[in-house]
Write a protein that holds these residues in place. Structure first.
Motif, PDB file in Angstrom:
ATOM      1  N   TYR A   1      19.298 -33.018 -35.561  1.00  0.00           N
ATOM      2  CA  TYR A   1      18.085 -33.075 -34.624  1.00  0.00           C
ATOM      3  C   TYR A   1      18.053 -32.780 -33.328  1.00  0.00           C
TER       4      TYR A   1
ATOM      5  N   HIS B   1      12.927 -40.905 -26.508  1.00  0.00           N
ATOM      6  CA  HIS B   1      13.204 -39.603 -27.001  1.00  0.00           C
ATOM      7  C   HIS B   1      13.008 -38.491 -25.823  1.00  0.00           C
TER       8      HIS B   1
ATOM      9  N   ASP C   1      22.277 -39.143 -27.830  1.00  0.00           N
ATOM     10  CA  ASP C   1      21.694 -39.601 -29.131  1.00  0.00           C
ATOM     11  C   ASP C   1      21.783 -38.357 -29.765  1.00  0.00           C
TER      12      ASP C   1
ATOM     13  N   ASP D   1      23.638 -39.927 -37.058  1.00  0.00           N
ATOM     14  CA  ASP D   1      22.567 -40.212 -35.933  1.00  0.00           C
ATOM     15  C   ASP D   1      23.370 -41.359 -35.151  1.00  0.00           C
TER      16      ASP D   1
ATOM     17  N   HIS E   1      16.580 -47.732 -38.787  1.00  0.00           N
ATOM     18  CA  HIS E   1      15.841 -46.838 -39.734  1.00  0.00           C
ATOM     19  C   HIS E   1      16.565 -46.546 -41.083  1.00  0.00           C
TER      20      HIS E   1
ATOM     21  N   LEU F   1      16.248 -37.633 -41.153  1.00  0.00           N
ATOM     22  CA  LEU F   1      16.739 -38.729 -39.993  1.00  0.00           C
ATOM     23  C   LEU F   1      15.974 -39.893 -40.092  1.00  0.00           C
ATOM     24  N   HIS F   2      14.898 -40.175 -40.099  1.00  0.00           N
ATOM     25  CA  HIS F   2      14.095 -41.216 -40.422  1.00  0.00           C
ATOM     26  C   HIS F   2      13.784 -41.156 -41.955  1.00  0.00           C
TER      27      HIS F   2
ATOM     28  N   GLU G   1      20.867 -49.529 -34.068  1.00  0.00           N
ATOM     29  CA  GLU G   1      20.857 -49.192 -32.701  1.00  0.00           C
ATOM     30  C   GLU G   1      19.873 -49.838 -31.718  1.00  0.00           C
TER      31      GLU G   1
ATOM     32  N   GLU H   1      24.349 -46.873 -31.185  1.00  0.00           N
ATOM     33  CA  GLU H   1      23.823 -46.656 -32.469  1.00  0.00           C
ATOM     34  C   GLU H   1      25.055 -46.109 -33.399  1.00  0.00           C
TER      35      GLU H   1
HETATM   36  N1  GLY Z   1      17.980 -39.906 -32.931  1.00  0.00           N
HETATM   37  C1  GLY Z   1      16.716 -40.556 -33.332  1.00  0.00           C
HETATM   38  C2  GLY Z   1      16.698 -42.141 -33.697  1.00  0.00           C
HETATM   39  O1  GLY Z   1      17.931 -42.777 -33.418  1.00  0.00           O
HETATM   40  O2  GLY Z   1      15.935 -42.633 -34.357  1.00  0.00           O
END
Ligand code: GLY
Ligand code: MN
Ligand code: MN
Length: 512
Positions: free
Chosen positions: A290, A304, A321, A332, A414, A420-421, A441, A464
Motif C-alpha cells: 500500500y 493516513h 507505516d 502492515d 483489522h 490490507l483491511h 496497532e 503496529e
Molecule cells: N496501513 C494502514 C493501516 O495500518 O491500517
C-alpha cells in the motif's frame, strides 16, 4: 494447523543465470507459474507463491459446501483502470476471484456450480470465463493464458470466452435455482445504447450480465460474506506466505533504521519511502502492499499521511507505516525511531514506552481461549493507554474519551490478508479464532493544543504488528517480531547500524 514452522533465516539462494536454465519458451501464460518463472514459484504443484493448486481446489470445495444444491456462485474479476488516456494503473485482481483460483488476468469471471450433494468432485463444476488468446494483443502485451491456460494450469472444468459471458451464464441460470452474486459494478439494466460511457463505473466489459442475472427474477444472494468467512481463517500455507512478507518487510525497516548514523542518512520522507519499497522487493516481495506513511515529527499526527513530501529533521521522530506484498498477501507494520544517533528524547521515550507496553499487552490477548473480539481488544487498548499515561505529568487525569477522541482516534487493528483491511464483512464483535490474522496497532498523537504539555505536542507514535491468533497463548505468532521495537534495540540500531552478513543480498528465490 502447524503454525510453528518458522522460515529459515537464510531462506534464499542466488541462482546461476545461464540460458541453459531458462524455462522453455513454448509455454505461454499471462502470469508467473512454476513452469515459466520458477524463481517466483519454485515448488511444483504451487499455483501462486506458497499456495498449491490443491489448496485452491479445496477452497472452492469449501465454498461449495456452504451452498445449497443447484446453485451458482458468480465472481466478477477486475478490469484494468486508466489514470489518464491510455496510461493504466497497475492491475489489481479482485481478491475473491484470486482467493478461489489464483488467476491474475483482467476481465475474467469464475462460476462455481454446485450440482448435488454427493460429496465428490463431480458435485462441483468450476467454470472460468476468460479473454481468449489473441496474437495481436500478445505482440504488444506479452503472453496471456487464454482458455487453454485456464483449463490446463488453473484446473477449470469448463472454459469459455468471456465476451460470451451473458449467454453462457443465462444458460447456467436455467438449470440452477439459487444464485450468489455481488453486483459490484452497479451496472443498471438499461441497454448500452441509452447509457453514457461514464455510467459503467469500470465494469463495461461485463455489460449484459446484470440484465441476465438481476433480471432473471431469481433470488440473488450476497456472496461476499461467505467468501469472507473462509478468507478470515488463514491456512498454514497462507500463514507461511504472510510470515515471509512480514519477515522481509521487517528487515527492510530495520535496515532503514540502521542508516541513521551513517552517511546514507535519509534526508527526505520520499527517499525513505522509496527505499522501503525497493528493499521490500529486493528482499523477495512482489511490491509494496500500500502507499506507505513516512512522516517526520508532527506529520505523523495525520493517521493516513501519505504525501511523504517533507524533509526529515534530526530532532524529530521518523514514523513509518509500510509493508511489502507477497503472492497477494500484505504485511502492515508501523514503527517510530529517532532520526539522530543520540536516541530518544525524554518526552519521545515516555510516550513510546506507553504505546509499546500497550502493543505488547494487546498481542497477549490474541488467544482464542480468552474469548476476546477485536472490539474487546480495542477497549482494552484505550484503558491501557490511559493507565500507562497516568505516570506522566500532564496526562494523569484523563478519561477514556480523552484518549479515544483526542490522543488515539483510531481503532486497535483489522484483519490482514489479501486485502490490507481484510474481510470487513466479519464483525469486530466476533470472538477471535485460531488462524485469524489481525494487526495490533495502538498509537498516541499529541495535538498542538495547550491542554497538553508543550514538549509532548507534535509527537505521533504507532507501533503496529501482524499477529496470528493462537489456540492458546503459546500458539500466538507475531509475524513481524523481526522488526525491532524495544527502545534499547532501536537505539543500538540507529547508533551502530546493521552488520549481519548477507543482510543486503538480493533475495531471488524464496523457500515457499
Ligand atoms: N496501513 C494502514 C493501516 O495500518 O491500517
Ligand atoms: Mn499500517
Ligand atoms: Mn494496519
Amino acid at each position: 494447523m502447524h503454525f510453528h514452522r518458522i522460515l529459515r533465516t537464510n531462506f534464499y539462494q542466488i541462482r546461476c543465470l545461464s540460458l541453459k536454465t531458462r524455462p522453455p519458451r513454448s509455454i505461454k501464460l499471462g502470469q508467473p507459474t512454476y513452469e515459466t518463472r520458477s524463481h517466483i514459484i519454485p515448488k511444483p504443484g504451487n499455483l501462486t507463491p506458497g499456495v498449491s493448486a490443491l489448496e485452491y481446489y479445496q477452497r472452492r470445495l469449501k465454498l461449495a459446501s456452504k451452498l445449497p444444491v443447484n446453485s451458482l456462485a458468480i465472481v466478477l474479476g477486475n478490469t484494468t483502470k486508466f489514470s489518464s488516456g491510455s496510461v493504466f494503473y497497475e492491475f489489481q485482481q479482485d481478491n475473491n476471484l484470486y482467493y478461489l483460483s489464483g488467476w491474475l488476468e483482467p476481465d475474467s469471471i469464475l462460476v462455481i456450480e454446485k450440482k448435488s450433494d454427493i460429496g465428490n468432485e463431480d458435485d462441483v463444476v468450476f467454470h472460468m470465463l476468460v479473454p481468449p488468446k489473441n496474437e495481436h494483443r500478445e505482440l504488444w502485451e506479452g503472453s496471456k493464458s487464454g482458455l487453454e491456460g485456464a483449463y490446463d494450469f488453473f484446473n477449470a472444468d469448463l472454459v469459455e470466452d468471456v465476451s460470451k459471458a451473458a449467454t453462457y451464464i443465462k444458460n447456467l441460470m436455467k438449470t440452477n435455482k439459487t444464485v450468489y452474486y455481488d453486483n459490484k459494478y452497479n451496472i443498471d439494466l438499461k441497454p448500452a445504447s441509452t447509457k453514457s460511457f461514464f455510467n459503467f463505473g469500470g465494469g463495461e466489459k461485463f455489460y449484459g450480465l446484470n440484465e441476465v442475472i438481476l433480471g432473471s427474477g431469481k433470488v440473488i444472494n450476497p456472496l461476499n460474506k461467505l467468501i469472507a468467512e473462509l478468507r478470515s481463517v488463514k491456512s498454514s500455507a497462507e500463514i507461511e506466505v504472510m510470515h515471509a512478507a512480514c519477515q522481509i518487510s521487517s528487515r527492510a525497516i530495520n535496515k532503514a533504521m540502521g542508516q541513521v548514523s551513517t552517511k546514507n542518512l535519509f534526508q527526505t520522507e520520499k527517499t525513505l519511502a522509496k527505499y522501503l519499497d525497493y528493499q521490500f522487493v529486493k528482499g523477495g516481495c512482489d511490491k509494496q502492499a500500500y502507499i506507505p506513511v513516512v512522516a517526520s515529527g508532527s506529520n505523523a499526527l495525520s493517521i493516513h499521511y501519505t504525501r511523504n513530501d517533507d524533509l526529515l529533521y534530526h530532532d524529530e521522530l521518523v514514523f513509518i507505516d509500510a509493508g511489502g506484498k507477497l503472492g497477494g498477501y500484505c504485511a502492515d507494520i508501523s514503527r517510530a525511531w529517532p532520526n539522530y544517533k543520540r536516541g530518544f528524547s525524554e518526552p519521545q521515550r515516555d510516550l513510546y514506552e506507553v504505546v509499546l507496553a500497550t502493543n505488547k499487552k494487546c498481542i497477549e490477548l490474541c488467544d482464542e481461549s480468552l474469548n476476546y473480539s477485536l472490539h474487546d481488544i480495542h477497549e482494552f487498548s484505550v484503558n491501557s493507554l490511559r493507565k500507562e499515561l497516568q505516570n506522566i505529568p500532564g496526562f494523569d487525569n484523563l478519561n477514556n474519551q480523552d484518549i479515544s477522541r483526542q490522543l488515539y482516534p483510531h481503532y486497535i487493528g483489522h484483519h490482514l490478508g489479501l486485502d490490507l483491511h481484510d474481510v470487513p464483512q466479519i464483525s469486530r464483535f466476533n470472538k477471535l479464532k485460531e488462524g485469524n490474522v489481525i494487526t495490533i496497532e495502538p498509537g498516541l498523537y499529541i495535538p498542538f493544543d495547550d491542554r497538553w504539555p508543550k514538549h509532548f505536542q507534535g509527537i505521533g507514535i504507532r507501533i503496529e504488528d501482524d499477529i496470528v491468533v493462537g489456540k492458546s497463548n503459546d500458539e500466538i505468532i507475531n509475524l513481524s517480531s523481526g522488526c525491532v521495537k524495544e527502545i534499547s534495540d532501536i537505539e543500538s540500531l540507529i547508533q551502530g547500524g546493521i552488520s549481519t552478513p548477507g543482510v543486503d543480498d538480493e533475495l531471488v528465490v524464496l523457500d515457499i
